[in-house]
Design a protein around this motif. Sequence first.
Motif, PDB file in Angstrom:
ATOM      1  N   ASP A  15       0.832  -1.209   0.000  1.00  0.00           N
ATOM      2  CA  ASP A  15       0.000   0.000   0.000  1.00  0.00           C
ATOM      3  C   ASP A  15       0.864   1.255   0.000  1.00  0.00           C
ATOM      4  N   LEU A  16       2.080   1.116   0.468  1.00  0.00           N
ATOM      5  CA  LEU A  16       3.000   2.249   0.569  1.00  0.00           C
ATOM      6  C   LEU A  16       4.431   1.743   0.506  1.00  0.00           C
ATOM      7  N   VAL A  17       5.288   2.488  -0.190  1.00  0.00           N
ATOM      8  CA  VAL A  17       6.698   2.131  -0.302  1.00  0.00           C
ATOM      9  C   VAL A  17       7.529   3.172   0.444  1.00  0.00           C
ATOM     10  N   VAL A  18       8.400   2.693   1.321  1.00  0.00           N
ATOM     11  CA  VAL A  18       9.352   3.568   2.001  1.00  0.00           C
ATOM     12  C   VAL A  18      10.724   3.311   1.394  1.00  0.00           C
ATOM     13  N   ILE A  57       7.262   7.198  -0.248  1.00  0.00           N
ATOM     14  CA  ILE A  57       7.875   8.297   0.493  1.00  0.00           C
ATOM     15  C   ILE A  57       9.375   8.054   0.556  1.00  0.00           C
ATOM     16  N   LEU A  58      10.132   9.113   0.750  1.00  0.00           N
ATOM     17  CA  LEU A  58      11.583   9.037   0.832  1.00  0.00           C
ATOM     18  C   LEU A  58      12.019   9.240   2.273  1.00  0.00           C
ATOM     19  N   GLY A 118      16.769  10.399  -9.712  1.00  0.00           N
ATOM     20  CA  GLY A 118      15.835  10.512  -8.599  1.00  0.00           C
ATOM     21  C   GLY A 118      14.438  10.110  -9.003  1.00  0.00           C
ATOM     22  N   TRP A 119      13.499  10.239  -8.053  1.00  0.00           N
ATOM     23  CA  TRP A 119      12.105   9.854  -8.285  1.00  0.00           C
ATOM     24  C   TRP A 119      11.223  11.048  -7.959  1.00  0.00           C
ATOM     25  N   GLU A 160       6.187  12.380   0.322  1.00  0.00           N
ATOM     26  CA  GLU A 160       6.695  13.006   1.531  1.00  0.00           C
ATOM     27  C   GLU A 160       8.168  12.670   1.706  1.00  0.00           C
ATOM     28  N   ILE A 161       8.882  13.516   2.443  1.00  0.00           N
ATOM     29  CA  ILE A 161      10.291  13.286   2.740  1.00  0.00           C
ATOM     30  C   ILE A 161      10.475  13.303   4.257  1.00  0.00           C
TER      31      ILE A 161
END
Length: 437
Positions: free
Chosen positions: A198-201, A232-233, A298-299, A304-305
Amino acid sequence: MAASSWRGAVLLRTVSGLWQAGPDAAREWMTRLPSLLGFQQRCVSCVAGPAFSGPRLASASRPNGQNSALDCFLGLSQPDNSLPFRVPAVSVHRDEQDLLLVHRPDMPENPRVLRVVLLGAPNAGKSTLSNQLLGRKVFPVSKKVHTTRSQALGVITEKETQVILLDTPGLISPAKQKRHHLELSLLEDPWKSMESADLVVVLVDVSDKWTRNQLSPQVLRCLTQFSQVPSILVMNKVDCLKQKSVLLELTAALTEGVVNSKKLKTKQALRSRPDTHCPSPAAQGPNPQPVRDPQQMGWPHFQEIFMLSALSQEDVKTLKQYLLAQARPGPWEFHSEVLTSQTPEEICANMIREKLLEYLPEEVPYNVQQKTVVWDEGPSGELVIEQKLLVSKESHMKILIGPKGYLIAQIAQEVGRDLMNIFLCEVQLRLSVKLLK
């Protein structure tokens, strides 16, 4: 000696040993004494089968009194979401752990869930961050690459929310996997994890000046292929930077100057913006499918960072609250007492391997085979583990044993302390070194 006096002596000795693992572990274990003194016998007598027969280890695989995990299995209690957050321990019994993993989740009326994949180059700090988010060290951590050999799962359950962490091996290229004869899981597991995320960190080690200026080609390829998954990064190890101004350049490079579909301003790049509201992944909608530029560094689709040190509890707490807030309405996948999908034997083997990587030079730790020969309850209720370490060279054997057996004894002592903090029981670990014939 009376039974009560004998039990008290065992508990005192166990807590004394736990205090060496840290006062927090000892205090947490002490809060579980009611389950040992008053509720242990009732739980054992209610469960049939050899896995639960005989005296119980003084483990904390269940919380206090009526809210034990086994009580939940039997329908004798319900989770109290008004209680403060408590990190569950891992059962020392494989059968108990297996039963817990398949048991129906004890979710509340309005459950929320989020599956999070941690991606990054080898040694970016993924396992360290996972352990901090979970609140207990269950994944091995080492300065050497490829400490995590396959996908490992951790579970955070707070009130109505469950966050499932998939700690993946560092992304590597097929050529590197073949050249160094690495397990196929190192190559395949990160990609498999993305299919249900659902989310990638994305984790980047900003202290590594050789790799910090760009995302690895493998990470970029993975993000491009699964661009519909929000990401997010996390810029890790910022505490190692002497000049914080470097973060401005790194942020611009790693995001291509775009965050959450907005051009990045200078003043935004200088801070992690953890308090800035970010719409949940569900509200964002899928990103358009981009085609990766071979020259891309980069992406530009991070939502968010975060700039943090994975060793800082305050920094990690901010990220953890963000993850909990991103959870979507949906059923839990695991019982609230599940902390990891690993078996206790796997956790033990991984912790020993962590110390081998830490203390042994060059290729030596990668050539050590591990074989558990004893996993049993001792005469005083402690967990007794005996593992053989098998090496192919006599020179490696001498290095591993160390002068007068000092190194192997130190490894056993340190791993024993780690295991006490994971299982919350007294652990006696014996290591022996054998030469493969």
